[in-house]
Design a protein around this motif. Structure first.
Motif, PDB file in Angstrom:
ATOM      1  N   PRO A  34     -12.157  -5.115  -1.293  1.00  0.00           N
ATOM      2  CA  PRO A  34     -11.153  -5.007  -2.362  1.00  0.00           C
ATOM      3  C   PRO A  34     -10.202  -3.830  -2.192  1.00  0.00           C
ATOM      4  O   PRO A  34      -9.196  -3.750  -2.891  1.00  0.00           O
ATOM      5  CB  PRO A  34     -12.009  -4.800  -3.629  1.00  0.00           C
ATOM      6  CG  PRO A  34     -13.412  -5.094  -3.231  1.00  0.00           C
ATOM      7  CD  PRO A  34     -13.508  -4.799  -1.782  1.00  0.00           C
ATOM      8  N   ASN A  35     -10.502  -2.914  -1.283  1.00  0.00           N
ATOM      9  CA  ASN A  35      -9.742  -1.675  -1.209  1.00  0.00           C
ATOM     10  C   ASN A  35      -8.267  -1.868  -0.872  1.00  0.00           C
ATOM     11  O   ASN A  35      -7.390  -1.204  -1.432  1.00  0.00           O
ATOM     12  CB  ASN A  35     -10.366  -0.732  -0.172  1.00  0.00           C
ATOM     13  CG  ASN A  35     -11.764  -0.300  -0.573  1.00  0.00           C
ATOM     14  OD1 ASN A  35     -12.172  -0.494  -1.707  1.00  0.00           O
ATOM     15  ND2 ASN A  35     -12.491   0.280   0.362  1.00  0.00           N
ATOM     16  N   HIS A  36      -7.970  -2.772   0.073  1.00  0.00           N
ATOM     17  CA  HIS A  36      -6.591  -2.927   0.548  1.00  0.00           C
ATOM     18  C   HIS A  36      -6.140  -4.372   0.706  1.00  0.00           C
ATOM     19  O   HIS A  36      -4.936  -4.633   0.718  1.00  0.00           O
ATOM     20  CB  HIS A  36      -6.416  -2.224   1.899  1.00  0.00           C
ATOM     21  CG  HIS A  36      -6.812  -0.784   1.879  1.00  0.00           C
ATOM     22  ND1 HIS A  36      -6.026   0.204   1.321  1.00  0.00           N
ATOM     23  CD2 HIS A  36      -7.930  -0.160   2.337  1.00  0.00           C
ATOM     24  CE1 HIS A  36      -6.636   1.373   1.437  1.00  0.00           C
ATOM     25  NE2 HIS A  36      -7.784   1.178   2.051  1.00  0.00           N
ATOM     26  N   LYS A  37      -7.061  -5.290   0.858  1.00  0.00           N
ATOM     27  CA  LYS A  37      -6.685  -6.676   1.152  1.00  0.00           C
ATOM     28  C   LYS A  37      -5.987  -7.302  -0.055  1.00  0.00           C
ATOM     29  O   LYS A  37      -6.502  -7.278  -1.159  1.00  0.00           O
ATOM     30  CB  LYS A  37      -7.922  -7.473   1.569  1.00  0.00           C
ATOM     31  CG  LYS A  37      -8.441  -7.010   2.917  1.00  0.00           C
ATOM     32  CD  LYS A  37      -9.834  -7.533   3.202  1.00  0.00           C
ATOM     33  CE  LYS A  37     -10.304  -6.985   4.543  1.00  0.00           C
ATOM     34  NZ  LYS A  37     -10.381  -5.504   4.560  1.00  0.00           N
ATOM     35  N   GLY A  38      -4.825  -7.871   0.212  1.00  0.00           N
ATOM     36  CA  GLY A  38      -4.027  -8.425  -0.873  1.00  0.00           C
ATOM     37  C   GLY A  38      -3.018  -7.433  -1.412  1.00  0.00           C
ATOM     38  O   GLY A  38      -2.228  -7.773  -2.296  1.00  0.00           O
ATOM     39  N   MET A  39      -3.024  -6.224  -0.868  1.00  0.00           N
ATOM     40  CA  MET A  39      -2.038  -5.231  -1.280  1.00  0.00           C
ATOM     41  C   MET A  39      -0.885  -5.215  -0.277  1.00  0.00           C
ATOM     42  O   MET A  39      -0.845  -6.019   0.648  1.00  0.00           O
ATOM     43  CB  MET A  39      -2.707  -3.855  -1.391  1.00  0.00           C
ATOM     44  CG  MET A  39      -3.850  -3.816  -2.396  1.00  0.00           C
ATOM     45  SD  MET A  39      -3.317  -4.239  -4.067  1.00  0.00           S
ATOM     46  CE  MET A  39      -2.235  -2.869  -4.462  1.00  0.00           C
ATOM     47  N   GLU A  40       0.040  -4.289  -0.449  1.00  0.00           N
ATOM     48  CA  GLU A  40       1.257  -4.287   0.349  1.00  0.00           C
ATOM     49  C   GLU A  40       0.957  -4.179   1.843  1.00  0.00           C
ATOM     50  O   GLU A  40       0.125  -3.388   2.279  1.00  0.00           O
ATOM     51  CB  GLU A  40       2.149  -3.121  -0.096  1.00  0.00           C
ATOM     52  CG  GLU A  40       3.495  -3.104   0.582  1.00  0.00           C
ATOM     53  CD  GLU A  40       4.492  -2.248  -0.180  1.00  0.00           C
ATOM     54  OE1 GLU A  40       5.383  -1.687   0.461  1.00  0.00           O
ATOM     55  OE2 GLU A  40       4.365  -2.161  -1.410  1.00  0.00           O
ATOM     56  N   VAL A  41       1.649  -5.002   2.631  1.00  0.00           N
ATOM     57  CA  VAL A  41       1.478  -5.037   4.077  1.00  0.00           C
ATOM     58  C   VAL A  41       2.803  -4.700   4.747  1.00  0.00           C
ATOM     59  O   VAL A  41       3.862  -5.126   4.290  1.00  0.00           O
ATOM     60  CB  VAL A  41       0.996  -6.433   4.543  1.00  0.00           C
ATOM     61  CG1 VAL A  41       0.947  -6.510   6.054  1.00  0.00           C
ATOM     62  CG2 VAL A  41      -0.380  -6.730   3.956  1.00  0.00           C
TER      63      VAL A  41
END
Length: 368
Positions: A261-268
């Protein structure tokens, strides 16, 4: 949830946040591109949140060692029995709690005494978990410098799952099948996460020039010898194999679920250059899990992912207060700050993985 499409910029690519992610401010996108991280850092330092507390460090380490000791005592008391499978799960969970120890040391967020910190890190990483500490430090530092950057973040590069459709072309036929169903298979394949780290350790330590290579090899070999001797001496061969499989599966699932949950689905982002300054790079790419005492323990403080990325050297006990200051600062500057509940975090990750891989499934349907 974000759209799986990314927009081109002159210096790379940026995935825009949608309204649903801007929970702290209600803003669609950041208005604080020039916001000063130094100002937030000044507030944090004013409250002493970067100061280490040796007594707390030792208490945390003692708790971790107690959990490991409880598992070992249970293992030898139970003996030759299929009731060892819950013990295998316990030891797998202890492996992740142990990883939090070397994680803190690697960020210089635990001990003032470098020697004690190094001893703690090598014990928990190489000896207890069979993972190269030197490899992990290098890998993790690069991740912190460029989180969610397709070209620069090694945590993205080593995954079978894709975070942008352009990655699909580099996948093998088997990997492409996984990608097409990655919303589900990403989580199922977490059982292999422990094996993947051990495999990477072997590859890294086989190379000459690795830092403290001989020490790391010695610790990993000693750990493997003791571990295999214990399980095959106390248990029947079938039980021993089952114990190893269950322990590694439990470790992999727990480890993966804590970091997914830390970064996946956040800004890329992508490209040769960074498109965000430090403050936005860390806030826009990180997701917090709403805290309580149980979540704090389960995640080892990494549920405060935004604050951990902004202040990597901050002790775990101070992240809760830093969260309050950071939320307040982001609200002042109109910077989106995402914090969600436990289950919602995984729903967002699964939805993102599904949306990113949607073009691959449309292609399959068209070919059929």
């Amino acid at each position: 949830m974000q759209s799986p499409n990314i927009s081109e910029t002159q210096s790379g690519t940026v995935r825009q946040l949608d309204t649903g992610l801007a929970v702290a401010t209600g803003e669609l996108s950041s208005q604080g591109a020039s916001a000063s991280f130094a100002e937030l850092l000044k507030r944090v330092k004013a409250e002493g949140l970067l100061d280490l507390d040796t007594r707390y460090d030792y208490r945390r380490l003692a708790l971790n060692m107690s959990l490991i000791a409880a598992g070992l005592v249970a293992f030898f008391l139970i003996g030759q029995s299929w009731w060892q499978m819950p013990v295998a799960v316990w030891m797998g969970l202890c492996g992740v709690q142990s990883a939090y120890m070397w994680h803190e040391v690697g960020h210089k967020a635990m001990f003032r005494d470098k020697r004690i910190g190094t001893l703690t890190a090598y014990f928990h990483a190489n000896f207890f978990s069979g993972v190269s500490y030197a490899w992990w430090v290098n890998h993790h530092n690069r991740h912190h410098s460029h989180p969610n950057h397709i070209s620069l973040d090694p945590d993205i590069g080593r995954r079978t799952a894709i975070f942008d459709i352009k990655q699909y072309a580099t996948r093998t036929p088997v990997q492409r099948f996984i990608v097409r169903h990655q919303r589900v298979l990403f989580f199922l394949l977490l059982v292999l996460e422990g094996y993947k780290m051990e495999k990477t350790t072997i590859k890294e330590l086989a190379r000459s020039g690795a830092k403290h290579r001989h020490l790391e090899i010695g610790l990993v070999v000693l750990r493997t010898a003791i571990y295999l001797t214990a399980v095959f001496t106390v248990l029947t061969p079938v039980q021993a194999v089952a114990f190893i499989l269950v322990q590694h599966a439990a470790l992999g699932v727990y480890f993966g679920l804590m970091f997914a949950p830390n970064h996946k689905g956040m800004e890329v982002r992508d490209g040769e250059k960074e498109t965000l300054d430090w403050l936005e790079r860390q806030v826009l790419t990180s997701r917090n899990i709403r805290p309580n005492w149980w979540i704090d323990f389960l995640y080892g403080g990494l549920n405060y992912q935004v604050e951990h990325h902004l202040f990597p050297a901050m002790p775990q006990r101070n992240l809760a207060r830093a969260r309050e200051l950071t939320r307040e600062y982001c609200a002042e500057r109109g910077i989106p700050y995402l914090e969600v509940g436990f289950w919602e975090s995984y729903r967002q990750v699964a939805t993102f993985l599904h949306e990113v891989s949607e073009p691959t499934r449309r292609k399959d349907k068209a070919a059929a």
